[in-house]
Structure formats: structure tokens, C-alpha cells
Design a protein around this motif. Structure first.
Motif, PDB file in Angstrom:
ATOM      1  N   LYS A 232       0.839  -1.199   0.000  1.00 21.24           N
ATOM      2  CA  LYS A 232       0.000   0.000   0.000  1.00 21.24           C
ATOM      3  C   LYS A 232       0.876   1.252   0.000  1.00 21.24           C
ATOM      4  N   GLY A 233       0.560   2.185  -0.909  1.00 23.79           N
ATOM      5  CA  GLY A 233       1.289   3.442  -0.999  1.00 23.79           C
ATOM      6  C   GLY A 233       2.470   3.431  -1.948  1.00 23.79           C
ATOM      7  N   THR A 234       2.882   2.251  -2.416  1.00 21.63           N
ATOM      8  CA  THR A 234       4.023   2.157  -3.326  1.00 21.63           C
ATOM      9  C   THR A 234       3.673   2.788  -4.667  1.00 21.63           C
ATOM     10  N   LYS A 235       4.575   3.646  -5.168  1.00 22.45           N
ATOM     11  CA  LYS A 235       4.374   4.265  -6.478  1.00 22.45           C
ATOM     12  C   LYS A 235       4.936   3.341  -7.547  1.00 22.45           C
ATOM     13  N   VAL A 236       4.132   3.070  -8.583  1.00 18.10           N
ATOM     14  CA  VAL A 236       4.524   2.143  -9.639  1.00 18.10           C
ATOM     15  C   VAL A 236       4.247   2.737 -11.015  1.00 18.10           C
ATOM     16  N   TYR A 237       5.037   2.290 -11.978  1.00 25.92           N
ATOM     17  CA  TYR A 237       4.780   2.555 -13.392  1.00 25.92           C
ATOM     18  C   TYR A 237       4.254   1.252 -13.973  1.00 25.92           C
ATOM     19  N   ILE A 238       3.096   1.320 -14.628  1.00 24.56           N
ATOM     20  CA  ILE A 238       2.454   0.133 -15.182  1.00 24.56           C
ATOM     21  C   ILE A 238       2.187   0.365 -16.667  1.00 24.56           C
ATOM     22  N   ASP A 239       2.432  -0.667 -17.455  1.00 20.03           N
ATOM     23  CA  ASP A 239       2.165  -0.636 -18.886  1.00 20.03           C
ATOM     24  C   ASP A 239       1.438  -1.929 -19.226  1.00 20.03           C
ATOM     25  N   GLY A 240       0.385  -1.832 -20.028  1.00 18.82           N
ATOM     26  CA  GLY A 240      -0.334  -3.050 -20.369  1.00 18.82           C
ATOM     27  C   GLY A 240      -1.560  -2.801 -21.218  1.00 18.82           C
ATOM     28  N   GLU A 241      -2.361  -3.848 -21.359  1.00 20.92           N
ATOM     29  CA  GLU A 241      -3.569  -3.821 -22.190  1.00 20.92           C
ATOM     30  C   GLU A 241      -4.781  -3.510 -21.312  1.00 20.92           C
ATOM     31  N   LEU A 242      -5.524  -2.471 -21.690  1.00 20.57           N
ATOM     32  CA  LEU A 242      -6.672  -2.012 -20.920  1.00 20.57           C
ATOM     33  C   LEU A 242      -7.949  -2.697 -21.384  1.00 20.57           C
ATOM     34  N   ASN A 243      -8.726  -3.150 -20.421  1.00 19.10           N
ATOM     35  CA  ASN A 243     -10.064  -3.685 -20.676  1.00 19.10           C
ATOM     36  C   ASN A 243     -11.050  -2.836 -19.887  1.00 19.10           C
ATOM     37  N   ILE A 244     -12.104  -2.377 -20.541  1.00 21.09           N
ATOM     38  CA  ILE A 244     -13.138  -1.585 -19.887  1.00 21.09           C
ATOM     39  C   ILE A 244     -14.421  -2.391 -19.914  1.00 21.09           C
ATOM     40  N   ARG A 245     -15.070  -2.486 -18.754  1.00 22.05           N
ATOM     41  CA  ARG A 245     -16.324  -3.234 -18.694  1.00 22.05           C
ATOM     42  C   ARG A 245     -17.345  -2.441 -17.889  1.00 22.05           C
ATOM     43  N   LEU A 246     -18.601  -2.632 -18.234  1.00 26.57           N
ATOM     44  CA  LEU A 246     -19.710  -2.003 -17.529  1.00 26.57           C
ATOM     45  C   LEU A 246     -20.468  -3.070 -16.770  1.00 26.57           C
ATOM     46  N   SER A 247     -20.805  -2.768 -15.506  1.00 23.30           N
ATOM     47  CA  SER A 247     -21.567  -3.695 -14.697  1.00 23.30           C
ATOM     48  C   SER A 247     -22.441  -2.902 -13.738  1.00 23.30           C
ATOM     49  N   GLN A 248     -23.724  -3.097 -13.816  1.00 23.31           N
ATOM     50  CA  GLN A 248     -24.705  -2.442 -12.962  1.00 23.31           C
ATOM     51  C   GLN A 248     -24.526  -0.926 -12.951  1.00 23.31           C
ATOM     52  N   GLY A 249     -24.306  -0.360 -14.117  1.00 26.72           N
ATOM     53  CA  GLY A 249     -24.183   1.084 -14.268  1.00 26.72           C
ATOM     54  C   GLY A 249     -22.835   1.662 -13.881  1.00 26.72           C
ATOM     55  N   LYS A 250     -21.866   0.836 -13.512  1.00 20.41           N
ATOM     56  CA  LYS A 250     -20.534   1.307 -13.143  1.00 20.41           C
ATOM     57  C   LYS A 250     -19.528   0.893 -14.209  1.00 20.41           C
ATOM     58  N   THR A 251     -18.508   1.725 -14.389  1.00 21.87           N
ATOM     59  CA  THR A 251     -17.440   1.442 -15.334  1.00 21.87           C
ATOM     60  C   THR A 251     -16.224   0.933 -14.571  1.00 21.87           C
ATOM     61  N   TYR A 252     -15.696  -0.201 -14.996  1.00 21.63           N
ATOM     62  CA  TYR A 252     -14.511  -0.791 -14.374  1.00 21.63           C
ATOM     63  C   TYR A 252     -13.369  -0.803 -15.374  1.00 21.63           C
ATOM     64  N   HIS A 253     -12.178  -0.408 -14.899  1.00 22.09           N
ATOM     65  CA  HIS A 253     -10.964  -0.415 -15.718  1.00 22.09           C
ATOM     66  C   HIS A 253     -10.057  -1.520 -15.203  1.00 22.09           C
ATOM     67  N   ASP A 254      -9.708  -2.458 -16.052  1.00 19.75           N
ATOM     68  CA  ASP A 254      -8.811  -3.555 -15.705  1.00 19.75           C
ATOM     69  C   ASP A 254      -7.622  -3.534 -16.654  1.00 19.75           C
ATOM     70  N   LEU A 255      -6.426  -3.724 -16.108  1.00 20.55           N
ATOM     71  CA  LEU A 255      -5.214  -3.672 -16.900  1.00 20.55           C
ATOM     72  C   LEU A 255      -4.469  -4.997 -16.795  1.00 20.55           C
ATOM     73  N   ASN A 256      -4.237  -5.643 -17.945  1.00 18.09           N
ATOM     74  CA  ASN A 256      -3.418  -6.845 -18.016  1.00 18.09           C
ATOM     75  C   ASN A 256      -1.973  -6.374 -18.179  1.00 18.09           C
ATOM     76  N   VAL A 257      -1.186  -6.452 -17.112  1.00 20.63           N
ATOM     77  CA  VAL A 257       0.123  -5.816 -17.031  1.00 20.63           C
ATOM     78  C   VAL A 257       1.155  -6.544 -17.887  1.00 20.63           C
ATOM     79  N   SER A 258       1.869  -5.776 -18.713  1.00 23.11           N
ATOM     80  CA  SER A 258       2.990  -6.336 -19.465  1.00 23.11           C
ATOM     81  C   SER A 258       4.320  -5.842 -18.904  1.00 23.11           C
ATOM     82  N   GLU A 259       4.300  -4.685 -18.222  1.00 21.59           N
ATOM     83  CA  GLU A 259       5.514  -4.139 -17.619  1.00 21.59           C
ATOM     84  C   GLU A 259       5.151  -3.448 -16.309  1.00 21.59           C
ATOM     85  N   CYS A 260       5.951  -3.697 -15.287  1.00 20.77           N
ATOM     86  CA  CYS A 260       5.718  -3.099 -13.972  1.00 20.77           C
ATOM     87  C   CYS A 260       7.066  -2.678 -13.394  1.00 20.77           C
ATOM     88  N   GLU A 261       7.172  -1.395 -12.999  1.00 18.36           N
ATOM     89  CA  GLU A 261       8.396  -0.887 -12.400  1.00 18.36           C
ATOM     90  C   GLU A 261       8.059  -0.129 -11.131  1.00 18.36           C
TER      91      GLU A 261
END
Length: 122
Positions: free
Chosen positions: A62-91
Motif C-alpha cells: 500500500k502506498g508504493t508508487k509504480v509505473y504500469i504498462d499493459g492492455e486495458l479492458n473496460i467493462r460495464l456492470s450495474q451502471g458502473k465502469t470498471y478499468h482492468d489492466l493486463n500488465v505487461s511491464e511493472c516498475e
């Protein structure tokens, strides 16, 4: 495919699980908009697959600052938008988060046998 690169802070410690025979490390990153200070952050769920996730698990706290690179998936569920990232690079970015429960101790830099300038032969 939507490719996304972000820098943000983990909102809680990463968790490791298995999907079939593959390990997956999951964590959520909060990303702030630099231009609009009063805007609430965007929360992005991240999944890091394979051995890299196991190796980074002790550092993804918790609180760690990270750089993330990857493929974004956006999904809608019960009126809310969710952002999910399949990580290809993490620093890891920056230093350690300020916590009282870490086991890190700074090395003792004081030396009991300090020499005076007069004692140095050259």
C-alpha cells in the motif's frame, strides 16, 4: 487492443492467487489527474501473470508508487465502469513508502574511530 501506461499508487497490498496452473498477482492503482487537483482519482485493477508477480509481491505494498504498462479492458456492470489492466511491464518508482512496520534499518554511518585531520600522514 487499448495500450495504457500509468504512474500511480497502490491502494492496498497486492494479493497472489492461482488461475489453473498459472500464478496471478492482483493489485489496484489509484491515478490522479495532474491538471485537475480537485478531481477524484481513477482506480485501475491490475493483473500481473506468471513468475514476475511472485518476485514483485513483497514490494507491492500500500502506498508504493509504480509505473504500469499493459492492455486495458473496460467493462460495464450495474451502471458502473470498471478499468482492468493486463500488465505487461511493472516498475517500482521512487523510494520506500513511509511506514512504521517495515524491517528496513538505515546503516550506521557514524564511525567510532574517526580520525582528526592532524592525524592523517599526508
Amino acid at each position: 487492443m487499448l495500450k495504457l501506461s500509468i504512474i500511480g499508487n497502490l491502494i492496498k497490498d497486492a494479493e497472489n492467487s492461482e488461475v489453473g496452473a498459472t500464478n496471478v498477482t492482483k493489485f489496484t492503482v489509484a491515478v490522479n489527474n495532474r491538471r485537475k487537483k480537485d478531481e477524484s482519482p481513477v482506480f485501475i485493477g491490475c493483473s500481473l501473470w506468471g513468475k514476475r508477480g511472485n518476485g514483485l509481491l513483497p514490494y507491492l505494498r500500500k502506498g508504493t508508487k509504480v509505473y504500469i504498462d499493459g492492455e486495458l479492458n473496460i467493462r460495464l456492470s450495474q451502471g458502473k465502469t470498471y478499468h482492468d489492466l493486463n500488465v505487461s511491464e511493472c516498475e517500482l518508482v521512487g523510494g520506500r513508502p513511509a511506514q512504521n512496520n517495515n524491517n528496513y534499518q538505515a546503516p550506521n554511518t557514524s564511525n567510532q574511530n574517526d580520525l582528526n585531520d592532524d592525524e592523517i600522514p599526508f
